[in-house]
Design a protein around this motif. Structure first.
Motif, PDB file in Angstrom:
ATOM      1  N   LEU A  48      48.327  68.332  44.998  1.00  0.00           N
ATOM      2  CA  LEU A  48      47.223  68.904  45.771  1.00  0.00           C
ATOM      3  C   LEU A  48      47.554  70.309  46.257  1.00  0.00           C
ATOM      4  CD1 LEU A  48      45.692  66.152  48.106  1.00  0.00           C
ATOM      5  CD2 LEU A  48      44.604  67.343  46.204  1.00  0.00           C
ATOM      6  N   ALA A  49      48.787  70.515  46.707  1.00  0.00           N
ATOM      7  CA  ALA A  49      49.191  71.834  47.188  1.00  0.00           C
ATOM      8  C   ALA A  49      49.150  72.852  46.061  1.00  0.00           C
ATOM      9  CB  ALA A  49      50.599  71.764  47.783  1.00  0.00           C
ATOM     10  N   TRP A  50      49.536  72.432  44.865  1.00  0.00           N
ATOM     11  CA  TRP A  50      49.494  73.339  43.705  1.00  0.00           C
ATOM     12  C   TRP A  50      48.058  73.587  43.234  1.00  0.00           C
ATOM     13  CZ3 TRP A  50      48.008  71.964  38.593  1.00  0.00           C
ATOM     14  CH2 TRP A  50      48.210  72.969  37.641  1.00  0.00           C
ATOM     15  N   GLN A  51      47.272  72.508  43.198  1.00  0.00           N
ATOM     16  CA  GLN A  51      45.909  72.614  42.690  1.00  0.00           C
ATOM     17  C   GLN A  51      44.984  73.299  43.678  1.00  0.00           C
ATOM     18  OE1 GLN A  51      43.060  69.148  41.227  1.00  0.00           O
ATOM     19  NE2 GLN A  51      43.003  69.382  43.450  1.00  0.00           N
ATOM     20  N   GLY A  52      45.100  72.958  44.970  1.00  0.00           N
ATOM     21  CA  GLY A  52      44.158  73.424  45.970  1.00  0.00           C
ATOM     22  C   GLY A  52      43.059  72.399  46.202  1.00  0.00           C
ATOM     23  N   THR A  53      42.344  72.551  47.305  1.00  0.00           N
ATOM     24  CA  THR A  53      41.296  71.598  47.669  1.00  0.00           C
ATOM     25  C   THR A  53      39.926  72.262  47.794  1.00  0.00           C
ATOM     26  OG1 THR A  53      41.794  71.888  50.022  1.00  0.00           O
ATOM     27  CG2 THR A  53      42.939  70.118  48.872  1.00  0.00           C
ATOM     28  N   ASP A  54      39.794  73.496  47.351  1.00  0.00           N
ATOM     29  CA  ASP A  54      38.497  74.166  47.427  1.00  0.00           C
ATOM     30  C   ASP A  54      37.602  73.632  46.315  1.00  0.00           C
ATOM     31  OD1 ASP A  54      38.622  76.354  45.005  1.00  0.00           O
ATOM     32  OD2 ASP A  54      40.591  75.996  45.903  1.00  0.00           O
ATOM     33  N   THR A 104      36.244  74.852  43.663  1.00  0.00           N
ATOM     34  CA  THR A 104      36.571  75.175  42.275  1.00  0.00           C
ATOM     35  C   THR A 104      37.708  74.319  41.752  1.00  0.00           C
ATOM     36  OG1 THR A 104      38.092  76.921  42.997  1.00  0.00           O
ATOM     37  CG2 THR A 104      35.811  77.565  42.557  1.00  0.00           C
ATOM     38  N   ALA A 105      38.551  73.810  42.646  1.00  0.00           N
ATOM     39  CA  ALA A 105      39.711  73.031  42.229  1.00  0.00           C
ATOM     40  C   ALA A 105      39.478  71.534  42.272  1.00  0.00           C
ATOM     41  CB  ALA A 105      40.913  73.376  43.110  1.00  0.00           C
ATOM     42  N   ALA A 106      38.653  71.063  43.184  1.00  0.00           N
ATOM     43  CA  ALA A 106      38.577  69.620  43.432  1.00  0.00           C
ATOM     44  C   ALA A 106      37.213  69.010  43.148  1.00  0.00           C
ATOM     45  CB  ALA A 106      38.950  69.333  44.889  1.00  0.00           C
ATOM     46  N   TRP A 146      39.450  68.708  52.169  1.00  0.00           N
ATOM     47  CA  TRP A 146      40.852  68.333  52.029  1.00  0.00           C
ATOM     48  C   TRP A 146      41.135  66.945  52.596  1.00  0.00           C
ATOM     49  CZ3 TRP A 146      43.255  67.032  56.516  1.00  0.00           C
ATOM     50  CH2 TRP A 146      42.670  67.479  57.710  1.00  0.00           C
ATOM     51  N   ARG A 189      42.419  73.636  36.542  1.00  0.00           N
ATOM     52  CA  ARG A 189      42.907  74.903  36.001  1.00  0.00           C
ATOM     53  C   ARG A 189      42.921  74.884  34.479  1.00  0.00           C
ATOM     54  NH1 ARG A 189      48.038  77.030  39.632  1.00  0.00           N
ATOM     55  NH2 ARG A 189      47.084  76.803  41.701  1.00  0.00           N
TER      56      ARG A 189
END
Length: 432
Positions: free
Chosen positions: A29-35, A37-39, A84, A318
């Motif tokens: 999650l920290a690498w991908q992000g929770t915004d 566009t990512a989630a 998140w 990504r």
């Protein structure tokens, strides 16, 4: 050797395994992000809209209330923009599922638990899907605990009521489980016939029915349909038919889907719920009837193959953003030609690198799962769980049909990881 066994013993402890699996998911999650566009998935906005609506606890005619309730509870505490929060909880829930998978494998085959737990902790499909704002991880975690309850009941260590509760909660999240409930009850009836446990299926059916009853009653009263969801006909019209048609004569998926949408709109569709479902049902009956049985076999075989083989790395947001032509948008005169075009002409080099990496990481575990199934099948005492695993995998592949993605493999993963653990534990009984 003794030191390695000691490490494995510690990793086999539920608390240690949970912490390890959670750390892996939080790192992702920290690498991908929770915004967004990512989630976000294309279906995510719909679930978010239900979760912040006044009827968040009811769901809709199309979507069951389980996941909207899960989201709403987080938004009540952290606010509607705190995407998140449910993602962190999903990571924890999936980590708990890893423990359940380990305990299931250990119950069925002593010594398999630690290996199954480690496979689950590092399973890309579980990790990636836990990082998406969708209810799939919650649904599969309920299944994992349901399988554990079922294994304990089979070993006479647990109750049928626990099986009913976990499968009932799973059904509260996804209607796709509904057709499997009679199969589950028949399996328990066969397993319990010789040990005077014939009432177990009745208990399970009654408890699962309690979870289904409010939804079926609401749809019957408000819409005149005693059903769990209105989603089925739309799914068949916009996914099954175009993909079977493509397998038949090579007609691109998008062209058939657009034709269905045009016919749907011309027939007065767009009112929502079961009204639209009836329109889609009429369309899909007419169109599917024109296709030969061979096309169904080809489409289902293609879908099953991709669902089993497609690496979860391709579901990473990504990776999905890399230059490529999506599989459904890739054209081909046959399923094989379409697959070749997707691999050789439709994707960028970085995308193919992620594909190759996922294959190298996941396919050996798939092979271990198949070997683990053989290990269980060859022993008379463990043949019932092997048969159940085959039935469940076949059911999942059948109901997903030609719709192909690593996402649709997720319900198989608890069984697959347990089987992989069995394969490595063959002949071992010393590791708890």
């Amino acid at each position: 050797m003794a030191q390695a066994e000691s490490v494995l013993t510690r990793l086999g402890r539920p608390g240690v395994l949970f912490a390890l699996a959670l750390a892996v998911r939080l790192a992702y999650l920290a690498w991908q992000g929770t915004d967004p566009t990512a989630a976000f998935h294309p279906d995510t906005p719909m679930f978010l809209a239900i979760a912040v609506s006044p009827e968040w606890w009811m769901g809709t005619a199309e979507r069951l209330p389980g996941y909207p309730i899960f989201l709403a509870l987080h938004f009540f505490v952290f606010g509607p923009e705190a995407h998140w929060a449910p993602l962190v909880t999903q990571a924890a829930v999936d980590a708990g599922a890893c423990v359940a998978i380990a305990r299931t494998a250990q119950t069925v085959h002593p010594g398999a638990g630690v290996w199954a737990g480690l496979f689950a902790a590092f399973n890309p499909t579980q990790i990636v899907m836990a990082g998406v704002l969708l209810g799939d991880s919650i649904f599969v975690a309920c299944l994992a605990f349901g399988f554990l309850a079922l294994a304990r009941w089979w070993r006479r260590e647990g109750s049928a009521a626990a099986v009913g509760v976990w499968f009932g909660i799973a059904l509260f999240n996804r209607a796709v489980l509904w057709p499997f409930v009679p199969v589950l009850c028949l399996a328990m009836l066969a397993a319990g016939w010789r040990r005077d446990a014939r009432s177990a299926p009745v208990v399970v059916l009654a408890i699962v029915g309690l979870f289904a009853a409010p939804i079926v009653a609401r749809n019957s009263i408000e819409h005149g349909h005693a059903a769990m969801s209105s989603q089925g006909p739309m799914h068949m019209a916009l996914w099954w038919y175009p993909l079977v048609r493509e397998a038949h004569d090579g007609t691109p998926y998008a062209r058939s889907a657009d034709a269905v949408i045009a016919q749907f709109q011309a027939a007065g569709g767009g009112q929502g719920g079961f009204t639209d479902a009836e329109v889609y049902r009429a369309i899909v009956r007419e169109r599917l009837a024109t296709l030969p049985p061979r096309a169904y076999v080809q489409a289902w075989a293609m879908g099953a193959g991709i669902n089993l083989a497609s690496p979860a790395t391709l579901m990473i947001p990504r990776v999905m953003a890399l230059p490529r032509t999506g599989f459904y948008a890739t054209e081909g005169q046959s399923p094989l030609e379409k697959a070749q075009a997707f691999l050789l002409r439709s994707s960028s080099a970085p995308y193919l690198a992620w594909l190759a990496g996922g294959v190298a990481l996941e396919w050996p575990v798939r092979a271990l799962s198949m070997f683990g199934l053989l290990v269980l099948w060859r022993k008379r005492g463990t043949r019932p769980p092997a048969l159940f695993a085959l039935v469940w995998i076949s059911f999942v592949l059948a109901v997903q049909g030609p719709v192909a993605s690593a996402k649709y493999r997720l319900p198989i993963e608890p069984i697959a990881m347990a089987l992989a653990g069995v394969a490595l534990a063959r002949g071992r009984t010393g590791v708890a």
